[in-house]
Design an enzyme around this catalytic site. Structure first.
Site, PDB file in Angstrom:
ATOM      1  N   ASP A  14       6.448  -4.838   6.415  1.00  0.00           N
ATOM      2  CA  ASP A  14       5.191  -5.241   5.953  1.00  0.00           C
ATOM      3  C   ASP A  14       4.298  -5.455   7.233  1.00  0.00           C
ATOM      4  O   ASP A  14       4.912  -6.052   8.304  1.00  0.00           O
ATOM      5  CB  ASP A  14       4.886  -6.454   4.950  1.00  0.00           C
ATOM      6  CG  ASP A  14       3.636  -6.657   4.238  1.00  0.00           C
ATOM      7  OD1 ASP A  14       2.875  -5.593   4.015  1.00  0.00           O
ATOM      8  OD2 ASP A  14       3.335  -7.586   3.511  1.00  0.00           O
ATOM      9  N   GLY A  17      -0.664  -1.833   8.147  1.00  0.00           N
ATOM     10  CA  GLY A  17      -1.858  -1.453   8.058  1.00  0.00           C
ATOM     11  C   GLY A  17      -2.845  -2.847   8.773  1.00  0.00           C
ATOM     12  O   GLY A  17      -3.486  -2.227   9.945  1.00  0.00           O
ATOM     13  N   HIS A  31       1.455   3.019   9.804  1.00  0.00           N
ATOM     14  CA  HIS A  31       2.792   3.705   8.978  1.00  0.00           C
ATOM     15  C   HIS A  31       3.464   4.506   9.842  1.00  0.00           C
ATOM     16  O   HIS A  31       4.967   4.594   9.976  1.00  0.00           O
ATOM     17  CB  HIS A  31       2.230   4.397   7.730  1.00  0.00           C
ATOM     18  CG  HIS A  31       1.404   3.653   6.951  1.00  0.00           C
ATOM     19  ND1 HIS A  31       1.989   2.335   6.408  1.00  0.00           N
ATOM     20  CD2 HIS A  31       0.487   3.939   6.305  1.00  0.00           C
ATOM     21  CE1 HIS A  31       1.110   1.965   5.607  1.00  0.00           C
ATOM     22  NE2 HIS A  31       0.208   2.782   5.386  1.00  0.00           N
ATOM     23  N   TRP A  64       1.210   2.577  -5.664  1.00  0.00           N
ATOM     24  CA  TRP A  64       0.494   3.925  -6.249  1.00  0.00           C
ATOM     25  C   TRP A  64      -0.802   3.309  -6.402  1.00  0.00           C
ATOM     26  O   TRP A  64      -1.991   4.169  -6.381  1.00  0.00           O
ATOM     27  CB  TRP A  64       0.864   4.349  -7.328  1.00  0.00           C
ATOM     28  CG  TRP A  64       2.315   4.947  -7.623  1.00  0.00           C
ATOM     29  CD1 TRP A  64       3.403   4.149  -7.966  1.00  0.00           C
ATOM     30  CD2 TRP A  64       2.692   6.371  -6.961  1.00  0.00           C
ATOM     31  NE1 TRP A  64       4.386   5.292  -7.721  1.00  0.00           N
ATOM     32  CE2 TRP A  64       4.003   6.591  -7.198  1.00  0.00           C
ATOM     33  CE3 TRP A  64       1.850   7.232  -6.250  1.00  0.00           C
ATOM     34  CZ2 TRP A  64       4.776   7.588  -6.807  1.00  0.00           C
ATOM     35  CZ3 TRP A  64       2.648   8.420  -6.108  1.00  0.00           C
ATOM     36  CH2 TRP A  64       4.407   8.609  -6.102  1.00  0.00           C
ATOM     37  N   LEU A 126      26.992   3.034   8.645  1.00  0.00           N
ATOM     38  CA  LEU A 126      26.086   2.162   7.927  1.00  0.00           C
ATOM     39  C   LEU A 126      25.664   3.260   6.842  1.00  0.00           C
ATOM     40  O   LEU A 126      25.498   4.571   6.913  1.00  0.00           O
ATOM     41  CB  LEU A 126      25.094   2.135   8.765  1.00  0.00           C
ATOM     42  CG  LEU A 126      23.870   1.201   8.317  1.00  0.00           C
ATOM     43  CD1 LEU A 126      24.176   0.017   8.134  1.00  0.00           C
ATOM     44  CD2 LEU A 126      22.402   1.522   8.973  1.00  0.00           C
ATOM     45  N   ARG A 176      11.475 -10.446   5.734  1.00  0.00           N
ATOM     46  CA  ARG A 176       9.932  -9.879   5.635  1.00  0.00           C
ATOM     47  C   ARG A 176       9.117 -10.227   6.776  1.00  0.00           C
ATOM     48  O   ARG A 176       8.967 -11.207   7.208  1.00  0.00           O
ATOM     49  CB  ARG A 176       9.604 -10.623   4.476  1.00  0.00           C
ATOM     50  CG  ARG A 176       7.813  -9.742   4.086  1.00  0.00           C
ATOM     51  CD  ARG A 176       7.465 -10.085   2.648  1.00  0.00           C
ATOM     52  NE  ARG A 176       6.142  -9.470   2.355  1.00  0.00           N
ATOM     53  CZ  ARG A 176       5.694  -9.031   1.267  1.00  0.00           C
ATOM     54  NH1 ARG A 176       6.474  -9.277   0.175  1.00  0.00           N
ATOM     55  NH2 ARG A 176       4.605  -8.109   1.186  1.00  0.00           N
ATOM     56  N   ARG A 182       6.797 -13.696   0.187  1.00  0.00           N
ATOM     57  CA  ARG A 182       6.962 -13.312  -1.235  1.00  0.00           C
ATOM     58  C   ARG A 182       8.013 -12.079  -1.336  1.00  0.00           C
ATOM     59  O   ARG A 182       8.159 -11.320  -0.308  1.00  0.00           O
ATOM     60  CB  ARG A 182       5.650 -13.055  -1.827  1.00  0.00           C
ATOM     61  CG  ARG A 182       4.560 -11.839  -1.245  1.00  0.00           C
ATOM     62  CD  ARG A 182       3.353 -11.746  -1.979  1.00  0.00           C
ATOM     63  NE  ARG A 182       2.342 -10.835  -1.392  1.00  0.00           N
ATOM     64  CZ  ARG A 182       1.583 -11.275  -0.590  1.00  0.00           C
ATOM     65  NH1 ARG A 182       1.522 -12.538  -0.566  1.00  0.00           N
ATOM     66  NH2 ARG A 182       0.856 -10.326  -0.034  1.00  0.00           N
ATOM     67  N   GLU A 195      19.712 -15.233   1.969  1.00  0.00           N
ATOM     68  CA  GLU A 195      19.188 -16.004   2.946  1.00  0.00           C
ATOM     69  C   GLU A 195      17.872 -15.448   3.273  1.00  0.00           C
ATOM     70  O   GLU A 195      17.822 -14.308   3.729  1.00  0.00           O
ATOM     71  CB  GLU A 195      20.037 -16.392   4.099  1.00  0.00           C
ATOM     72  CG  GLU A 195      21.233 -16.995   3.896  1.00  0.00           C
ATOM     73  CD  GLU A 195      20.964 -18.379   3.453  1.00  0.00           C
ATOM     74  OE1 GLU A 195      20.112 -19.053   3.790  1.00  0.00           O
ATOM     75  OE2 GLU A 195      21.939 -19.060   2.672  1.00  0.00           O
TER      76      GLU A 195
HETATM   77  C1  IPE Z   1       5.785  -4.648  -0.013  1.00  0.00           C
HETATM   78  O1  IPE Z   1       4.397  -4.686   0.664  1.00  0.00           O
HETATM   79  C2  IPE Z   1       6.184  -3.248  -0.414  1.00  0.00           C
HETATM   80  C3  IPE Z   1       6.596  -2.497   0.701  1.00  0.00           C
HETATM   81  C4  IPE Z   1       6.808  -2.953   1.917  1.00  0.00           C
HETATM   82  C5  IPE Z   1       7.018  -1.134   0.549  1.00  0.00           C
HETATM   83  P1  IPE Z   1       3.112  -4.729   0.123  1.00  0.00           P
HETATM   84  O2  IPE Z   1       2.117  -4.765   1.011  1.00  0.00           O
HETATM   85  O3  IPE Z   1       2.895  -3.796  -1.043  1.00  0.00           O
HETATM   86  O4  IPE Z   1       3.083  -6.103  -0.745  1.00  0.00           O
HETATM   87  P2  IPE Z   1       2.150  -7.106  -1.402  1.00  0.00           P
HETATM   88  O5  IPE Z   1       0.892  -6.220  -1.873  1.00  0.00           O
HETATM   89  O6  IPE Z   1       1.315  -7.747  -0.193  1.00  0.00           O
HETATM   90  O7  IPE Z   1       2.707  -8.159  -2.191  1.00  0.00           O
HETATM   91  C1  IPE Z   2       3.921  -1.894   4.692  1.00  0.00           C
HETATM   92  O1  IPE Z   2       2.728  -2.270   5.471  1.00  0.00           O
HETATM   93  C2  IPE Z   2       4.051  -0.632   4.282  1.00  0.00           C
HETATM   94  C3  IPE Z   2       3.764  -0.113   3.029  1.00  0.00           C
HETATM   95  C4  IPE Z   2       3.685  -0.973   2.111  1.00  0.00           C
HETATM   96  C5  IPE Z   2       3.946   1.149   2.741  1.00  0.00           C
HETATM   97  P1  IPE Z   2       1.390  -2.308   4.681  1.00  0.00           P
HETATM   98  O2  IPE Z   2       0.808  -1.026   4.446  1.00  0.00           O
HETATM   99  O3  IPE Z   2       1.422  -3.249   3.466  1.00  0.00           O
HETATM  100  O4  IPE Z   2       0.563  -3.070   5.741  1.00  0.00           O
HETATM  101  P2  IPE Z   2      -0.670  -4.309   5.629  1.00  0.00           P
HETATM  102  O5  IPE Z   2       0.175  -5.430   4.554  1.00  0.00           O
HETATM  103  O6  IPE Z   2      -1.484  -3.816   4.668  1.00  0.00           O
HETATM  104  O7  IPE Z   2      -0.895  -4.783   6.875  1.00  0.00           O
HETATM  105 MG    MG Z   3       1.477  -5.141   2.849  1.00  0.00          MG
END
Ligand code: IPE
Ligand code: IPE
Ligand code: MG
Length: 228
Positions: A14, A17, A31, A64, A126, A176, A182, A195
């Site tokens: 995560d 962005g 990405h 989506w 792996l 995470r 979460r 863990e």
């Molecule tokens: C979780 O990240 C999904 C992936 C890493 C693919 P999100 O950015 O979509 O999760 P939320 O919306 O913050 O819970």
């Molecule tokens: C995780 O990064 C990648 C995907 C969920 C595809 P995000 O795109 O959720 O990045 P943030 O959380 O908006 O920074």
């Molecule tokens: Mg995110």
């Protein structure tokens, strides 16, 4: 089995962005750089003595909801990644598998996914699993529906475990990145006794060195599994 043995690692990647935004770049750049990090972490895991499986959350059933252009970019990036990384999979003896409902993707992308699975099927160092259009609830629901179709009127925990799409094994460590704490519908069944590690690092900045530190601290944790 020693409680500190790490067989299955799961990562919620995560913060792509936010990484881009901090640099005044488009989210898509985050990405792209994030995809590079997947390769580095995967090859690290392939070289690790005990890790058998590394599962990466790449696209959730909820993703989506994002703008159409971002979703399209992610699909193209996935296709490019698999095409480019086939060499890495073969050189490092890594098997690739997908979980999630990939039937929702374009035919060409589905073919790329199935081809990559097929071409790497005998690799042993792996198994890298990418969770693509994956949701933990969807996975459990489809397992139960499959059991109903088979004629079951009562199910056991083993029945469900064996009907899940994820090759069955409990998760030892969940990481995470990006400071969010979460699960976001990831591997709900398999995380029962995992863990958890949360790091502020944004996914494109996550390195094998930080993973190494997490794995070292895992050996200090006392997993009780409900016992003493
Ligand atoms: C979780 O990240 C999904 C992936 C890493 C693919 P999100 O950015 O979509 O999760 P939320 O919306 O913050 O819970
Ligand atoms: C995780 O990064 C990648 C995907 C969920 C595809 P995000 O795109 O959720 O990045 P943030 O959380 O908006 O920074
Ligand atoms: Mg995110």
């Amino acid at each position: 089995m020693q409680s500190s043995t790490i067989k299955h690692l799961a990562i919620i990647m995560d913060g792509n962005g936010r990484w881009a935004k901090e640099r005044g770049l488009k989210r898509t750049k985050g990405h792209e750089v994030g995809a590079e990090a997947i390769r580095d972490i995967t090859t690290y895991c392939a070289a690790h003595k005990t890790i058998e499986t590394a599962t990466f959350y790449a696209f959730s059933t909820e993703n989506w909801k994002r703008p159409k252009l971002e979703v399209e970019f992610l699909m193209k990036l996935l296709d490019r990644y698999l095409k480019k990384e086939l060499k890495t999979y073969q050189e490092h003896n890594i098997r690739f598998q997908a979980i999630g409902n990939i039937g929702a993707f374009s035919k060409a992308l589905q073919l790329r996914i199935r081809d990559t699975e097929y071409l790497t099927r005998n690799n042993k160092s792996l198994t890298q699993i990418l969770a693509l259009n994956y949701g933990g609830r969807a996975e459990i629901t489809s397992a139960v529906n499959q059991l109903i179709q088979e004629g079951k009127t009562k199910v056991t925990e083993d029945d469900i475990s064996e009907s899940l799409q994820t090759p069955y094994s409990d998760i030892d460590i969940l990481i995470r990145t990006s400071g969010e704490e979460r699960i976001s519908n990831f591997l709900l069944w398999q995380l029962s006794y995992a863990e958890f590690y949360f790091t502020q690092t944004l996914w494109p900045d996550f390195t094998a060195k930080e993973l190494d530190t997490i794995l070292a601290s895992f050996t200090q944790r006392h997993r009780r599994f409900g016992g003493l």
